[in-house]
Structures are given as C-alpha cells and as structure tokens.
Design an enzyme around this catalytic site. Structure first.
Site, PDB file in Angstrom:
ATOM      1  N   HIS A  33      49.971  38.786  82.227  1.00  0.00           N
ATOM      2  CA  HIS A  33      50.637  38.320  81.198  1.00  0.00           C
ATOM      3  C   HIS A  33      51.541  37.290  81.289  1.00  0.00           C
ATOM      4  O   HIS A  33      52.759  36.971  80.942  1.00  0.00           O
ATOM      5  CB  HIS A  33      51.552  39.542  80.664  1.00  0.00           C
ATOM      6  CG  HIS A  33      50.965  40.530  79.945  1.00  0.00           C
ATOM      7  ND1 HIS A  33      50.345  40.373  78.754  1.00  0.00           N
ATOM      8  CD2 HIS A  33      50.253  41.732  80.323  1.00  0.00           C
ATOM      9  CE1 HIS A  33      49.656  41.649  78.348  1.00  0.00           C
ATOM     10  NE2 HIS A  33      49.595  42.354  79.398  1.00  0.00           N
ATOM     11  N   ALA A  70      38.016  47.570  78.838  1.00  0.00           N
ATOM     12  CA  ALA A  70      38.342  48.089  80.274  1.00  0.00           C
ATOM     13  C   ALA A  70      39.374  47.056  81.013  1.00  0.00           C
ATOM     14  O   ALA A  70      39.706  47.354  82.000  1.00  0.00           O
ATOM     15  CB  ALA A  70      37.086  48.627  81.171  1.00  0.00           C
ATOM     16  N   GLY A  71      39.742  45.800  80.117  1.00  0.00           N
ATOM     17  CA  GLY A  71      40.228  45.049  80.746  1.00  0.00           C
ATOM     18  C   GLY A  71      39.737  43.916  81.824  1.00  0.00           C
ATOM     19  O   GLY A  71      40.306  43.574  82.636  1.00  0.00           O
ATOM     20  N   LEU A  72      38.387  44.110  81.758  1.00  0.00           N
ATOM     21  CA  LEU A  72      37.495  43.138  82.725  1.00  0.00           C
ATOM     22  C   LEU A  72      36.915  41.841  82.032  1.00  0.00           C
ATOM     23  O   LEU A  72      35.998  41.515  82.509  1.00  0.00           O
ATOM     24  CB  LEU A  72      36.560  43.985  83.393  1.00  0.00           C
ATOM     25  CG  LEU A  72      37.153  45.287  84.159  1.00  0.00           C
ATOM     26  CD1 LEU A  72      35.982  46.003  84.788  1.00  0.00           C
ATOM     27  CD2 LEU A  72      38.036  44.910  85.339  1.00  0.00           C
ATOM     28  N   ASP A 100      41.101  34.473  81.236  1.00  0.00           N
ATOM     29  CA  ASP A 100      39.705  35.034  81.191  1.00  0.00           C
ATOM     30  C   ASP A 100      38.623  34.128  80.892  1.00  0.00           C
ATOM     31  O   ASP A 100      37.616  34.130  81.768  1.00  0.00           O
ATOM     32  CB  ASP A 100      39.783  36.266  80.112  1.00  0.00           C
ATOM     33  CG  ASP A 100      40.840  37.165  80.033  1.00  0.00           C
ATOM     34  OD1 ASP A 100      41.454  37.072  81.036  1.00  0.00           O
ATOM     35  OD2 ASP A 100      41.136  37.841  79.278  1.00  0.00           O
TER      36      ASP A 100
HETATM   37  C1  GLA Z   1      44.308  39.419  78.159  1.00  0.00           C
HETATM   38  C2  GLA Z   1      44.243  38.049  77.788  1.00  0.00           C
HETATM   39  C3  GLA Z   1      44.532  37.203  79.207  1.00  0.00           C
HETATM   40  C4  GLA Z   1      45.873  37.681  79.748  1.00  0.00           C
HETATM   41  C5  GLA Z   1      45.850  39.120  80.178  1.00  0.00           C
HETATM   42  C6  GLA Z   1      47.029  39.588  80.633  1.00  0.00           C
HETATM   43  O1  GLA Z   1      43.142  39.857  79.224  1.00  0.00           O
HETATM   44  O2  GLA Z   1      42.856  37.710  77.315  1.00  0.00           O
HETATM   45  O3  GLA Z   1      44.690  35.795  78.317  1.00  0.00           O
HETATM   46  O4  GLA Z   1      46.961  37.178  78.722  1.00  0.00           O
HETATM   47  O5  GLA Z   1      45.541  39.773  79.036  1.00  0.00           O
HETATM   48  O6  GLA Z   1      47.333  38.981  81.721  1.00  0.00           O
END
Ligand code: GLA
Length: 381
Positions: free
Chosen positions: A35, A124-126, A173
């Site tokens: 973040h 999943a945050g990937l 990302d």
């Molecule tokens: C998501 C967003 C990124 C980043 C992360 C947190 O993956 O797409 O731009 O802000 O959350 O670090």
C-alpha cells in the site's frame, strides 16, 4: 504436452486457423512495500511462476473474439469501435478495458482472435488481473508490432483498472508483471518508475501460502484507504505521503484524526522498511529481513487494518517456526489472500507440513501452498 503446444492445438481447433503468437505474463508476489505504490513510495515485488498465457491471431476487421479456457470455455465478441463495461461477463472487462486504453495511443489497431488461460489463483493477492492485462498488451504488441515497452504497457494496464474496471490501484502489479527479472525482486520507485533489480540470495526460497479466505468489498475498502492517504497528503500540502517523514507526522499527530494518522504511519514506516529490506536482501541478512517483514505485517494489521484473523494466525505460526532464520508477512492488497515467506533452503518441507496440520486444525480451512520461484516479466529482455 507443454502449455503452449496445448494452447496452439486448442486454438486451431476452436478458431479453425493457426496462431500468430503465444505470450505469457507472470503474476507477482510482493516481498515488502504494501500500500505504498499509490503514495508514490517504494515496493519490492517479484514476478512468479504463475501467470496468464494467451494465443492470438490478427483479424482484418475491428472485432475481438476471446475465449477463456478457465471460465468453462466462455467466449465473448466485441467491436473495438464500441467498447462498453460488461456487467455479466466480468473477466472480459480486462481485455476490453486494456484494448480501449491501448487504442487511445494506436487508433488504427484492428481486432484479434484470442484464447486465454492462466494459473494465478484469483482473489489471492497475486495479481491475476494485472498478469491478464499485461498478457493482452504483450499479445497485441507482438501481433501488431507495436513499439510498446514494459513501462508504457504497465501504465496502460493501470489506467484500464482505474478508469474502466473501477479499482484505484497503483502501478506495482502491472509493472512487475511486465518488467520483473528472474532470480530478482524489483525495488520500484513508484514516483518516477525507476527500478533496480535486487538479487534474491540463493540460500532463500519463496513460499506462498493461500489462506483461502476471500472477502467482499475488497475494492471499496482499497479505494477508501487510498482516499484516506490522499487526505493526509492534502493536510501536509504535499503531492503524496512519500513526501511526509516520521517527524512531520509525529508533530501533526494531535491535529489528525486517529485513523488517518495510523494510515499515514503505516505508509511512512513501510517506505523506510522497504529500503532497509533491499540492504538486508543484498547482505543476505535474514535476521533483519525477519524483523522488517514482521513489522510490516503488524503495521498492516494494526495501522492500515487490511489483515484478517486467518492471515494473522498463519503469519504467527510461520513466524514462530522460522524465528530469525526467515521472514513472513501478508502480501498483496489484503482482506484475505496469501502470506509470503522467505525460507532458508532445507526448511521448506517441514514448514509446509507444519502449516498444513496447524492451519486447518486452528481455522477449519485447508490452505493452498505454492512452491514458487521468480520469473521474467513479459516485456523484459
Ligand atoms: C493491490 C494493488 C497494488 C498495490 C497493492 C497493495 O495489489 O493492485 O497497486 O496497491 O494492492 O500494496
């Protein structure tokens, strides 16, 4: 059969013609710097061996026909001249939005037949969506011989998320999916988009554990966090929280609402931890890495409030196991998803066995464990 041989075969069966290109774009894991990207700060992600594959062929008209193998072979057609948000078939918006933005730079682009498949776990945050966007851009860059570099591609992918999909994400990302380097993490300065490849010591491996908890409202919570950070930047009359340091923040504490103060404290401290983590990786200093990843997790949990109990349970048991020999923290946007650990070689197996037993016993949920290595970004030479 390799992925690309299989894709070629399925493509010619479905579209009745041979493919022109096959491309791949990786997902990512963020080691630290969470973040911070939308605050013009620092991040340290790596491209991983899970990604999106696309087979493509040019068309002479302006139609795009896409088939998604992982969505039950669902197929959608649209015209590049009339791109609208599709409320029913959500996955196609990643294709449509990206091409809509790409066409602003290349108005004469024509259509394509596209077949998509991928193995980045969703939600999943990937970064399954960033890898999808970058794969589409790579396919178009190759099909139409566009002079598109990784940074431009990342900016187009981000703009599509911001303006078309409705998530106010930062640049991390898309940029790591485009420009990651095998064997390395990337220290990215999200203000000027300059980056440095940071070698990951061969003595450490990356282990990703999925809590298998997905939460609703992720996008709205994310956008709220972003607005809160912008409010604090506005209070200090600076462009972004990148321009605020610990002293400034402490002096302003009594004038700031407590939630806003804690949001900013996370960002300011996380930027410092990310820079320190680069030194720690470079020196293979696992004790320091362990401490920085732990502090990052606590800050995301208590100040930024984006963790959930199941993730905290995972992090606690893995951290107890690793001690100072490795690091562990939540990774990605939060509200569920994965934790990332840097694990000394030789301990992975024991760690995984422990996690499988204890996580299910404590939460009733079966975790997924991904054996991970770093890979090359789609636009990286
Ligand atoms: C998501 C967003 C990124 C980043 C992360 C947190 O993956 O797409 O731009 O802000 O959350 O670090």
């Amino acid at each position: 059969m390799t992925n690309s041989t299989k894709l070629k075969k399925l493509f010619s069966q479905h579209f009745n013609s041979a493919v022109d290109v096959i491309v791949h774009a990786p997902g990512r894991v963020n080691l630290i710097g969470e973040h911070t990207d939308f605050n013009d700060g620092f991040v340290l992600p790596a491209a991983i061996n899970y990604g999106t594959d696309i087979a493509g062929r040019k068309r002479d008209d302006n139609f795009v026909n896409v088939i998604a193998l992982d969505w039950g072979n669902e197929s959608v057609s649209f015209s590049l001249d009339d791109i609208q948000y599709d409320k029913k078939t959500l996955w196609v918006n990643y294709v449509a939005g990206t091409l809509k933005i790409l066409r602003q730079s290349y108005p004469s682009l024509k259509g394509a037949e596209l077949m998509v498949t991928g193995n980045v776990p969703q939600g999943a945050g990937l970064s399954s969506s960033a890898s999808f966007e970058i794969a589409i851009l790579k396919a178009y860059a190759e099909l139409y011989d566009l002079p598109l570099d990784g940074i431009k591609a990342a900016l187009i992918g981000q703009k599509s998320e911001n303006e078309f999909v409705g998530c106010n994400c930062g640049i991390m990302d898309q940029l790591i999916s485009a420009m990651g380097k095998q064997g390395h993490a990337m220290l990215l300065d999200c203000r000027d988009l300059s980056f440095k490849d940071v070698s990951i010591p061969e003595t450490l491996s990356i282990c990703i554990v999925n809590s298998n908890c997905k939460r609703d409202l992720v996008e709205s919570e994310y956008n709220t966090r972003r607005t809160q950070c912008e409010q604090v930047a506005e209070y200090f009359d600076v462009k972004a929280l990148r321009d605020v340091n610990e002293n400034m923040l402490e002096q302003a504490k009594s004038n700031l609402d407590d939630t806003l103060y804690r949001r900013a404290r996370h960002v300011v401290s996380e930027n410092a931890r990310t820079l320190a983590a680069v030194e720690a990786l470079t020196n293979a200093d696992t004790k320091l890495l362990s401490q920085l990843m732990h502090e990052s997790h606590v800050s995301l949990q208590k100040d930024f409030e984006v963790s959930i109990p199941q993730i905290d349970i995972l992090v606690a048991m893995m951290s107890e196991f690793l001690g100072e020999k490795g690091g562990v923290r939540m990774t990605g946007g939060g509200f569920g998803g994965c934790v990332v650990a840097l694990v000394p070689n030789g301990l992975e197996h024991e760690l995984i066995t422990m996690v499988k037993q204890r996580y299910e016993a404590e939460t009733g949920i079966v975790p997924s464990i991904y054996s991970t290595h770093t890979t090359q970004g789609a636009f990286r030479r």
